[in-house]
Scaffold this motif. Structure first.
Motif, PDB file in Angstrom:
ATOM      1  N   CYS A 253       0.859  -1.177   0.000  1.00  0.00           N
ATOM      2  CA  CYS A 253       0.000   0.000   0.000  1.00  0.00           C
ATOM      3  C   CYS A 253       0.898   1.229   0.000  1.00  0.00           C
ATOM      4  O   CYS A 253       2.109   1.127   0.170  1.00  0.00           O
ATOM      5  N   SER A 254       0.296   2.374  -0.174  1.00  0.00           N
ATOM      6  CA  SER A 254       1.043   3.629  -0.156  1.00  0.00           C
ATOM      7  C   SER A 254       1.428   3.985   1.268  1.00  0.00           C
ATOM      8  O   SER A 254       0.694   3.709   2.212  1.00  0.00           O
TER       9      SER A 254
ATOM     10  N   THR B 282      -1.042   5.360   4.334  1.00  0.00           N
ATOM     11  CA  THR B 282      -2.415   4.927   4.112  1.00  0.00           C
ATOM     12  C   THR B 282      -3.099   4.781   5.464  1.00  0.00           C
ATOM     13  O   THR B 282      -2.547   4.189   6.388  1.00  0.00           O
TER      14      THR B 282
ATOM     15  N   ASP C 154      -8.865   3.137   5.008  1.00  0.00           N
ATOM     16  CA  ASP C 154      -8.618   3.058   3.563  1.00  0.00           C
ATOM     17  C   ASP C 154      -8.024   1.706   3.177  1.00  0.00           C
ATOM     18  O   ASP C 154      -8.415   1.117   2.165  1.00  0.00           O
ATOM     19  N   LEU C 155      -7.091   1.208   3.983  1.00  0.00           N
ATOM     20  CA  LEU C 155      -6.494  -0.096   3.703  1.00  0.00           C
ATOM     21  C   LEU C 155      -7.554  -1.196   3.783  1.00  0.00           C
ATOM     22  O   LEU C 155      -7.629  -2.059   2.909  1.00  0.00           O
TER      23      LEU C 155
ATOM     24  N   ARG D 249      -9.721  -1.061   0.733  1.00  0.00           N
ATOM     25  CA  ARG D 249      -8.952  -1.487  -0.446  1.00  0.00           C
ATOM     26  C   ARG D 249      -8.837  -3.007  -0.511  1.00  0.00           C
ATOM     27  O   ARG D 249      -8.817  -3.593  -1.591  1.00  0.00           O
TER      28      ARG D 249
ATOM     29  N   LYS E  75      -2.125   5.425  10.707  1.00  0.00           N
ATOM     30  CA  LYS E  75      -1.503   5.276   9.386  1.00  0.00           C
ATOM     31  C   LYS E  75      -0.618   4.044   9.438  1.00  0.00           C
ATOM     32  O   LYS E  75       0.229   3.920  10.321  1.00  0.00           O
TER      33      LYS E  75
END
Length: 70
Positions: free
Chosen positions: A16-17, A20, A24-25, A28, A54
């Motif tokens: 992942c970015s 993140t 959001d993870l 996703r 994060k």
């Protein structure tokens, strides 16, 4: 320098970015954040802390789906 990191989710490696957020993870990866509990690096993470969490390189998450029924 790469913006991608790897994390372990339920024993599987995922990319992942960097920075993140946990919700959001989860989305996703196909989880409904309203229907799961998360263990984050060995500790149950209360839902109120999810938005500011994060993911970091090497984090370990266990995601358990809540199932209703009888």
């Amino acid at each position: 320098m790469s913006n991608e990191i790897t994390v372990q989710v339920n024993g599987e490696t995922h990319s992942c970015s960097f920075q993140t957020s946990l919700p959001d993870l989860l989305q996703r990866l196909g989880f409904n954040p309203r229907l799961v509990a998360v263990e984050y690096n060995g500790e149950i993470l209360h839902r109120q802390f999810w938005p500011q969490t994060k993911v970091q390189p090497g984090d370990r998450l266990e995601v358990v789906t809540i199932v209703g029924g009888g």
